[in-house]
Design an enzyme around this catalytic site. Structure first.
Site, PDB file in Angstrom:
ATOM      1  N   TRP A   1      -0.828  15.620  11.162  1.00  0.00           N
ATOM      2  CA  TRP A   1      -0.743  14.369  12.363  1.00  0.00           C
ATOM      3  C   TRP A   1      -1.009  14.975  13.390  1.00  0.00           C
ATOM      4  CZ3 TRP A   1       3.867  13.375  15.856  1.00  0.00           C
ATOM      5  CH2 TRP A   1       3.847  12.067  16.399  1.00  0.00           C
TER       6      TRP A   1
ATOM      7  N   TYR B   1       1.902  16.430  22.213  1.00  0.00           N
ATOM      8  CA  TYR B   1       1.091  15.342  21.500  1.00  0.00           C
ATOM      9  C   TYR B   1       0.014  14.158  22.406  1.00  0.00           C
ATOM     10  CZ  TYR B   1       3.218  16.904  17.293  1.00  0.00           C
ATOM     11  OH  TYR B   1       3.710  17.698  16.145  1.00  0.00           O
TER      12      TYR B   1
ATOM     13  N   GLY C   1       3.654  21.649  13.231  1.00  0.00           N
ATOM     14  CA  GLY C   1       3.705  20.447  13.979  1.00  0.00           C
ATOM     15  C   GLY C   1       4.552  19.387  13.080  1.00  0.00           C
ATOM     16  N   SER C   2       4.501  18.169  13.591  1.00  0.00           N
ATOM     17  CA  SER C   2       5.546  17.242  13.254  1.00  0.00           C
ATOM     18  C   SER C   2       5.235  16.868  11.637  1.00  0.00           C
ATOM     19  CB  SER C   2       5.216  16.015  13.726  1.00  0.00           C
ATOM     20  OG  SER C   2       6.473  15.796  14.780  1.00  0.00           O
ATOM     21  N   THR C   3       6.555  16.526  11.241  1.00  0.00           N
ATOM     22  CA  THR C   3       6.768  16.412   9.640  1.00  0.00           C
ATOM     23  C   THR C   3       6.009  15.367   8.961  1.00  0.00           C
ATOM     24  OG1 THR C   3       8.815  15.583  10.044  1.00  0.00           O
ATOM     25  CG2 THR C   3       8.646  17.937   9.773  1.00  0.00           C
TER      26      THR C   3
END
Lengths: 409, 145
Positions: B31, A383, B65-67
């Site tokens: 995100w 990220y 990907g992230s939640t």
């Protein structure tokens, strides 16, 4: 989806508008994903705690929930925020922004969530047991509790988690059910007799990026996996892909044997993970290969006590080079513990900055203008290029310490 | 006359919307995938980076990907920068919840259709005009060429 009389009453607003809102969302989700019924949950963990994610819509959603009288009905913990509540000025975060985050956090606590602001609730504060049904978001935590503990949750997401916490229920589908927890792809470790700390995120990154939402079954895993290593594996896999569950034969609770992990089914595929795959995956995780370093970051997912102890030992007699920021992120709970233990002072004295309630994924940090980051986290490696605009070098914790002390890769 | 292709699938989130297609060949996460204030695609790894998803029919294979993605999506809705419809091979909750929340909290309908009888990534190209009918689970593609 079948609803009990009580659930019908909740949906119809007879138990208040807060429950009705939650039930409307849950009923639609149940119908979408073919659930036959709602099941009670033991706990929830919610991710819409970060203003970086929600913006003002988060505040508006919780305002409406509060106005509707909503309260969570099971223990619900909260993911990291966009600020460290005590150090946001030090981090150069805009005051108006920090206040919006504080407003969001207040509202979340007001409906009954616990202010953990932490992505590793399974280490403390919210520890499930085998077989528990849960509604958890936070992808690393989902991978951990499904795989390592054998509790049951899908990869839930912002707002659905809160709706489940309010209703104390979740539609029964996906990983809540035995038949969907079977391994689907066998990954055999080939010629790998040992995995070091820094290899676990690489394995996770490989599983996530190669397997989509399949459930891998790892066989011939070298000994030595521990909670910190598995937390790092799951976090990398869930960031680089959609890893929600994995089995390790002989280690994770639903995989005493390969047969048990596969549940009598034939795997869709059989892959081999060898040293070459390990090294090529590690290369894919790095965009920086050399040069000066301005940020070193660890504690993603939030650092455990064991990881902090190791860091303190590695920094003994050493100091972070001037011009380099070395950040370790953790929960405020952990910060209090290590404060009493003297570790916090030791870290600070060596030039490390402890960040709690947040992390480099959730805080607005572009104003620092970092160019090159060194980390031992597969999730940061994934990220940080987007969130911070940095090049990333992925390495071990020892490598992080070396880079911080020398200021170069 | 533009060539018209009709696809049938599963209507997950109701509503009807028409817009220009923006097709991501890669799984997509909101995100760090989209700037919710503008709709700009910011995912460094996605070839659509720099394009704008606001008001478009966003087509991608799967969520990833992230939640927290669903909250970023809802913020894009609040800012008027969300796609007008979504088409997936398979939609996971991270993708659909944002649209359910948009209806519940902002009264906006963003239809989502998945499990089509043909792979939408092979049929739809960026720039095609696409009509998404979430009530009937239909997607009509007007090929731009």
């Amino acid at each position: 989806m079948y609803l009990t009389k009580e659930e019908e009453a909740m949906l119809d607003g007879e138990r208040g508008e807060g429950l009705a809102i939650a039930m409307r969302i849950l009923a639609k989700v149940g119908d979408m994903y073919g659930a036959e019924r709602l099941i009670p949950i033991e706990s929830a963990h919610i991710v819409e705690s970060s203003y970086q994610l929600t913006g003002d819509s988060g505040i508006e959603v919780f305002d409406r929930l509060i106005e509707a009288g909503a309260r969570v009905s099971v223990p619900a913990t909260t993911d990291p925020c966009a600020i460290d509540f005590e150090r946001w000025r030090e981090l150069g975060i805009d005051e108006g922004y920090a206040h919006r985050q504080i407003e969001l956090a207040r509202r979340i606590v007001r409906i009954g969530c616990a202010p953990t602001w932490c992505c590793t609730p399974y280490l403390h504060a919210n520890v499930p047991k085998f077989g528990d049904q849960l509604a958890w978001s936070e992808s690393n935590a989902v991978a951990y509790v499904n795989s390592v503990i054998g509790a049951r949750t899908n990869r839930y997401c912002a707002y659905l988690d809160t709706m489940a916490a309010i209703a104390g229920r979740i539609p029964e589908f996906g990983l809540h059910l035995d038949e969907n927890r079977k391994g689907t792809v066998v990954v055999r470790m080939k010629g790998i007799s040992e995995l070091r700390d820094e290899d676990y995120p690489v394995l996770g990154y490989y599983l996530g990026s190669e397997l989509g939402n399949e459930i891998p079954v790892i066989v011939d895993m070298p000994k030595g996996a521990n909670p910190d290593r598995l937390k790092a594996l799951g976090a990398a896999g869930a960031a680089a892909g959609s890893l929600a569950m994995y089995h390790i034969v002989g280690l994770t609770p639903e995989a005493r044997t390969l047969e048990e992990a596969l549940g009598g089914d034939k795997p869709k595929d059989r892959l081999e993970f060898d040293k070459r795959t390990l090294e090529s995956t590690r290369e894919r995780m790095c965009s920086a290969s050399g040069g000066e370093v301005d940020l070193v970051a660890t504690g993603c997912p939030h650092a455990s006590l064991g990881q902090i102890q190791r860091l303190v030992r590695l920094m003994e007699g050493r100091r972070v080079k001037d011009g380099v920021e070395f950040w370790v992120s953790m929960s405020k709970y952990m910060e209090r513990l290590i404060g009493e233990m003297g570790y916090l002072d030791a870290l600070t004295a060596s030039g490390i900055r402890v960040i709690s309630d947040t992390c480099c994924n959730n805080a607005p940090l572009r104003q620092w203008g970092f160019k090159r980051m060194v980390t031992d986290s597969g999730k940061y490696a994934y990220y940080a290029p987007t969130n911070l605009g940095v090049e990333v070098a992925f390495t071990s914790l020892e490598g992080c310490v070396r880079a911080a002390v020398e200021g170069v890769l | 006359m533009p060539r018209e292709i009709a696809l049938r699938g599963r209507g997950l989130v109701p509503g009807r919307a028409e817009g220009e297609a923006l097709v991501s060949p890669l799984a997509f996460g909101f995100w760090h995938g989209i700037d919710p204030r503008t709709g700009e695609i910011v995912d460094e790894r996605n070839p659509l980076r720099g394009r704008n998803a606001a008001g478009k029919v966003l087509v991608f294979p799967y969520g990833r990907g992230s939640t927290g993605g669903s909250s970023v999506f809802l913020e894009a809705v609040r800012c008027g920068a969300a796609p007008c419809a979504i088409v997936n091979i398979e939609s996971e909750p991270i993708v659909t919840i944002g649209a359910l929340m948009a209806k519940e909290f902002y009264g906006k309908q963003i239809p989502i259709v998945d499990r089509l009888d043909r792979n939408p990534l092979e049929v739809i190209e960026s720039g095609d005009v696409v009509l998404v009918d979430g009530d009937r689970g239909e997607v009509v593609v007007l090929k731009r060429r």
